[in-house]
Design a protein around this motif. Structure first.
Motif, PDB file in Angstrom:
ATOM      1  N   LEU A 234      14.403  22.594  39.953  1.00 27.92           N
ATOM      2  CA  LEU A 234      13.674  21.430  39.457  1.00 27.92           C
ATOM      3  C   LEU A 234      13.784  20.240  40.403  1.00 27.92           C
ATOM      4  CD1 LEU A 234      14.723  21.722  35.708  1.00 27.92           C
ATOM      5  CD2 LEU A 234      12.504  22.288  36.691  1.00 27.92           C
ATOM      6  N   GLU A 235      14.850  20.183  41.161  1.00 24.61           N
ATOM      7  CA  GLU A 235      15.058  19.081  42.099  1.00 24.61           C
ATOM      8  C   GLU A 235      13.915  19.027  43.111  1.00 24.61           C
ATOM      9  OE1 GLU A 235      17.502  15.824  43.198  1.00 24.61           O
ATOM     10  OE2 GLU A 235      17.793  17.248  41.548  1.00 24.61           O
ATOM     11  N   GLY A 236      13.299  17.872  43.231  1.00 25.84           N
ATOM     12  CA  GLY A 236      12.225  17.692  44.201  1.00 25.84           C
ATOM     13  C   GLY A 236      10.848  18.076  43.709  1.00 25.84           C
ATOM     14  N   ALA A 237      10.738  18.604  42.493  1.00 28.84           N
ATOM     15  CA  ALA A 237       9.418  18.943  41.954  1.00 28.84           C
ATOM     16  C   ALA A 237       8.625  17.665  41.702  1.00 28.84           C
ATOM     17  CB  ALA A 237       9.550  19.729  40.660  1.00 28.84           C
ATOM     18  N   ALA A 238       7.326  17.727  41.902  1.00 27.53           N
ATOM     19  CA  ALA A 238       6.476  16.577  41.622  1.00 27.53           C
ATOM     20  C   ALA A 238       6.603  16.198  40.159  1.00 27.53           C
ATOM     21  CB  ALA A 238       5.027  16.894  41.971  1.00 27.53           C
ATOM     22  N   ALA A 239       6.690  14.904  39.877  1.00 28.42           N
ATOM     23  CA  ALA A 239       6.925  14.435  38.521  1.00 28.42           C
ATOM     24  C   ALA A 239       5.773  14.747  37.581  1.00 28.42           C
ATOM     25  CB  ALA A 239       7.203  12.938  38.514  1.00 28.42           C
ATOM     26  N   ASP A 240       4.595  15.049  38.120  1.00 26.51           N
ATOM     27  CA  ASP A 240       3.456  15.378  37.256  1.00 26.51           C
ATOM     28  C   ASP A 240       3.263  16.879  37.076  1.00 26.51           C
ATOM     29  OD1 ASP A 240       2.583  15.999  39.778  1.00 26.51           O
ATOM     30  OD2 ASP A 240       0.753  14.786  39.696  1.00 26.51           O
ATOM     31  N   THR A 241       4.217  17.695  37.534  1.00 31.12           N
ATOM     32  CA  THR A 241       4.136  19.143  37.340  1.00 31.12           C
ATOM     33  C   THR A 241       4.232  19.468  35.853  1.00 31.12           C
ATOM     34  OG1 THR A 241       5.264  19.468  39.459  1.00 31.12           O
ATOM     35  CG2 THR A 241       5.096  21.383  37.994  1.00 31.12           C
ATOM     36  N   ASP A 242       3.330  20.308  35.362  1.00 33.38           N
ATOM     37  CA  ASP A 242       3.367  20.629  33.934  1.00 33.38           C
ATOM     38  C   ASP A 242       4.481  21.616  33.632  1.00 33.38           C
ATOM     39  OD1 ASP A 242       2.408  23.132  34.727  1.00 33.38           O
ATOM     40  OD2 ASP A 242       0.385  22.799  33.953  1.00 33.38           O
ATOM     41  N   ALA A 243       4.691  21.887  32.331  1.00 28.54           N
ATOM     42  CA  ALA A 243       5.804  22.747  31.913  1.00 28.54           C
ATOM     43  C   ALA A 243       5.688  24.138  32.503  1.00 28.54           C
ATOM     44  CB  ALA A 243       5.865  22.813  30.390  1.00 28.54           C
ATOM     45  N   ALA A 244       4.469  24.671  32.581  1.00 25.52           N
ATOM     46  CA  ALA A 244       4.290  26.013  33.139  1.00 25.52           C
ATOM     47  C   ALA A 244       4.657  26.036  34.619  1.00 25.52           C
ATOM     48  CB  ALA A 244       2.845  26.468  32.936  1.00 25.52           C
ATOM     49  N   GLY A 245       4.281  24.975  35.350  1.00 23.72           N
ATOM     50  CA  GLY A 245       4.623  24.906  36.768  1.00 23.72           C
ATOM     51  C   GLY A 245       6.117  24.796  36.986  1.00 23.72           C
ATOM     52  N   LEU A 246       6.792  24.021  36.146  1.00 22.56           N
ATOM     53  CA  LEU A 246       8.243  23.910  36.245  1.00 22.56           C
ATOM     54  C   LEU A 246       8.916  25.238  35.918  1.00 22.56           C
ATOM     55  CD1 LEU A 246       8.668  20.435  34.506  1.00 22.56           C
ATOM     56  CD2 LEU A 246       8.843  20.918  36.960  1.00 22.56           C
ATOM     57  N   ALA A 247       8.390  25.945  34.917  1.00 19.78           N
ATOM     58  CA  ALA A 247       8.948  27.256  34.561  1.00 19.78           C
ATOM     59  C   ALA A 247       8.799  28.243  35.708  1.00 19.78           C
ATOM     60  CB  ALA A 247       8.257  27.787  33.306  1.00 19.78           C
ATOM     61  N   ALA A 248       7.673  28.190  36.413  1.00 21.23           N
ATOM     62  CA  ALA A 248       7.455  29.088  37.548  1.00 21.23           C
ATOM     63  C   ALA A 248       8.476  28.822  38.653  1.00 21.23           C
ATOM     64  CB  ALA A 248       6.033  28.931  38.074  1.00 21.23           C
ATOM     65  N   ARG A 249       8.786  27.556  38.904  1.00 19.35           N
ATOM     66  CA  ARG A 249       9.806  27.221  39.904  1.00 19.35           C
ATOM     67  C   ARG A 249      11.162  27.778  39.497  1.00 19.35           C
ATOM     68  NH1 ARG A 249       8.663  22.498  43.424  1.00 19.35           N
ATOM     69  NH2 ARG A 249      10.949  22.222  43.513  1.00 19.35           N
ATOM     70  N   ILE A 250      11.487  27.670  38.213  1.00 16.15           N
ATOM     71  CA  ILE A 250      12.768  28.189  37.728  1.00 16.15           C
ATOM     72  C   ILE A 250      12.827  29.706  37.874  1.00 16.15           C
ATOM     73  CG2 ILE A 250      14.177  28.500  35.657  1.00 16.15           C
ATOM     74  CD1 ILE A 250      13.097  25.717  34.747  1.00 16.15           C
ATOM     75  N   ASP A 251      11.773  30.391  37.431  1.00 18.02           N
ATOM     76  CA  ASP A 251      11.761  31.857  37.509  1.00 18.02           C
ATOM     77  C   ASP A 251      11.935  32.344  38.941  1.00 18.02           C
ATOM     78  OD1 ASP A 251      11.431  32.134  34.785  1.00 18.02           O
ATOM     79  OD2 ASP A 251       9.247  32.218  34.889  1.00 18.02           O
ATOM     80  N   ALA A 252      11.335  31.643  39.888  1.00 20.80           N
ATOM     81  CA  ALA A 252      11.426  32.051  41.292  1.00 20.80           C
ATOM     82  C   ALA A 252      12.823  31.832  41.864  1.00 20.80           C
ATOM     83  CB  ALA A 252      10.398  31.285  42.124  1.00 20.80           C
ATOM     84  N   ALA A 253      13.607  30.945  41.243  1.00 14.58           N
ATOM     85  CA  ALA A 253      14.914  30.598  41.796  1.00 14.58           C
ATOM     86  C   ALA A 253      16.082  31.309  41.119  1.00 14.58           C
ATOM     87  CB  ALA A 253      15.122  29.086  41.687  1.00 14.58           C
ATOM     88  N   LEU A 254      15.858  31.951  39.985  1.00 19.71           N
ATOM     89  CA  LEU A 254      16.958  32.572  39.246  1.00 19.71           C
ATOM     90  C   LEU A 254      17.532  33.770  40.004  1.00 19.71           C
ATOM     91  CD1 LEU A 254      15.564  32.505  35.599  1.00 19.71           C
ATOM     92  CD2 LEU A 254      17.441  31.118  36.523  1.00 19.71           C
ATOM     93  N   PRO A 255      18.844  33.918  39.984  1.00 17.40           N
ATOM     94  CA  PRO A 255      19.453  35.098  40.623  1.00 17.40           C
ATOM     95  C   PRO A 255      18.982  36.386  39.954  1.00 17.40           C
ATOM     96  CG  PRO A 255      21.116  33.435  40.038  1.00 17.40           C
ATOM     97  CD  PRO A 255      19.842  33.019  39.386  1.00 17.40           C
ATOM     98  N   ALA A 256      18.953  37.452  40.712  1.00 17.61           N
ATOM     99  CA  ALA A 256      18.572  38.757  40.159  1.00 17.61           C
ATOM    100  C   ALA A 256      19.505  39.118  39.000  1.00 17.61           C
ATOM    101  CB  ALA A 256      18.630  39.823  41.246  1.00 17.61           C
ATOM    102  N   GLY A 257      18.923  39.655  37.954  1.00 17.51           N
ATOM    103  CA  GLY A 257      19.723  40.077  36.810  1.00 17.51           C
ATOM    104  C   GLY A 257      20.093  38.967  35.846  1.00 17.51           C
ATOM    105  N   THR A 258      19.521  37.770  36.010  1.00 15.38           N
ATOM    106  CA  THR A 258      19.818  36.669  35.096  1.00 15.38           C
ATOM    107  C   THR A 258      19.417  37.033  33.668  1.00 15.38           C
ATOM    108  OG1 THR A 258      19.575  34.947  36.777  1.00 15.38           O
ATOM    109  CG2 THR A 258      19.231  34.285  34.494  1.00 15.38           C
ATOM    110  N   VAL A 259      20.291  36.708  32.730  1.00 15.86           N
ATOM    111  CA  VAL A 259      20.015  36.941  31.319  1.00 15.86           C
ATOM    112  C   VAL A 259      20.044  35.600  30.591  1.00 15.86           C
ATOM    113  CG1 VAL A 259      20.801  38.045  29.196  1.00 15.86           C
ATOM    114  CG2 VAL A 259      21.015  39.246  31.385  1.00 15.86           C
TER     115      VAL A 259
END
Length: 354
Positions: free
Chosen positions: A48-73
């Motif tokens: 989330l750090e550095g994301a544009a402040a106008d990014t919608d919830a879906a865009g923020l979720a996509a950034r999170i999904d791309a950054a999660l370690p493999a096997g995250t539960v």
């Protein structure tokens, strides 16, 4: 900025964040959820750090999904839920516990007066003259309540309604028709400041405002869930439907949200299909072959008297957010009575979509 979001059926997500030069900075996510491995939480913050402040919830979720370690539960947590909490922080949304809630639970009233009270009380909340309010309805007569945009002739069989002495009224919110009978229906309204649902999409606001009643049902032994867009269901069928209306505040300022829910405590399904024109297409869309199967009464699922179900719902709300007894003021009642007379019993309003 601080934002909170209770994931429907899940846990609380809390976000603290700042905005610098149009991007998110110093993001910290916390909550009572479960997350493995431990380093996944740091990955969420970094995403989330550095994301544009106008990014919608879906865009923020996509950034999170791309950054999660493999096997995250995740348990009780979703990437989208984190994104929504961020949006609520940025919108400076309020929380349920920020308000002194008032309960209105009075004697039986005419269907048209109920429609008018919804409009008047929510207008008062929007104007800041009334605290956020939970109103539990008692029905003075059987009725069919059609949605604001429904066709009267497509939804109601006038001969069936006349035969059973059922009044037809139109509400200000959208959604589908409600078949109600005194003693067989549980209906409640929430009139809340718009700030409570800031940062939520229209669909997310339904789930958010329905979450407390899912907890109340769970306390009664019913495993229920929110079913988009506006239903509450169990594995035995639909038990409730919700509708909303947004009202603008004075001078076009921040307004209020009317969110009401009708729950089937018991139901005369044969009478319902004589009064409502429930088409095969609508039933097939719900994956069921008959109206009797489509709406499953709370009486059978809880084994409790209707009054006991209502009392438990009220106590559940009070335990979560606090709830003081209140009532409709004389001024509010006079305005509602006039509105019932001039609008909600006016054939022109009832048949505004013929």
């Amino acid at each position: 900025m601080h934002g909170e979001y209770k994931v429907p059926g899940g846990k609380l997500v809390v976000v603290d964040v700042e905005v610098e030069d149009g991007v998110l900075r110093h993001v910290r996510v916390a909550g009572d959820f479960f997350l493995e491995p431990d380093e996944a939480l740091d990955a969420v913050d970094r995403a989330l750090e550095g994301a544009a402040a106008d990014t919608d919830a879906a865009g923020l979720a996509a950034r999170i999904d791309a950054a999660l370690p493999a096997g995250t539960v995740m348990y009780g947590l979703t990437s989208e839920g984190v994104g929504i909490a961020v949006r609520r922080a940025l919108a400076r949304a309020t929380d349920w516990t920020d308000f002194d809630w008032q309960l209105i639970h009075e004697g039986p009233q005419a269907p048209a007066l109920h429609m008018a009270l919804d409009e008047v009380l929510t207008t008062e909340v929007a104007a800041g003259r009334r605290p956020p309010t939970l109103r539990v309805w008692e029905w003075g007569a059987p009725a069919v309540i059609i949605g604001s945009f429904q066709s009267l002739r497509n939804e109601v069989d006038p001969r069936g309604a006349a035969r059973h002495g059922i009044e037809v009224v139109r509400r200000i919110s959208g959604g589908g028709a409600m078949f109600v009978e005194p003693g067989n229906t549980i209906t409640y309204s929430l009139s809340v400041p718009e700030s409570l649902v800031q940062g939520l999409s229209f669909q997310d606001s339904y789930a958010y405002l329905d979450d407390w009643v899912l907890g109340a049902l769970a306390d009664m032994g019913i495993s229920a869930w929110y079913q988009p867009l506006n239903d509450i269901a169990t594995d035995q069928g639909k038990i409730a439907g919700a509708a909303q209306k947004r009202l603008v505040g004075p001078g076009g300022g921040p307004g209020a949200v009317l969110h009401h829910v009708t729950m089937s405590y018991d139901i005369d399904a044969d009478k319902m299909v004589e009064v409502l024109r429930i088409g095969r297409e609508k039933l097939s869309d719900k994956g069921t072959g008959s109206a009797r199967k489509r709406v499953d009464p709370l009486r059978r699922q809880t084994g409790l008297a209707r009054e006991a179900v209502i009392d438990r719902m009220i106590e559940s709300f009070r335990g979560r957010y606090g709830l003081a007894p209140g009532g409709v003021t004389d001024t509010e009642l006079a305005r509602a009575a006039e509105l019932a007379r001039t609008k909600f019993t006016d054939p022109g309003w009832t048949a505004r979509v013929p």
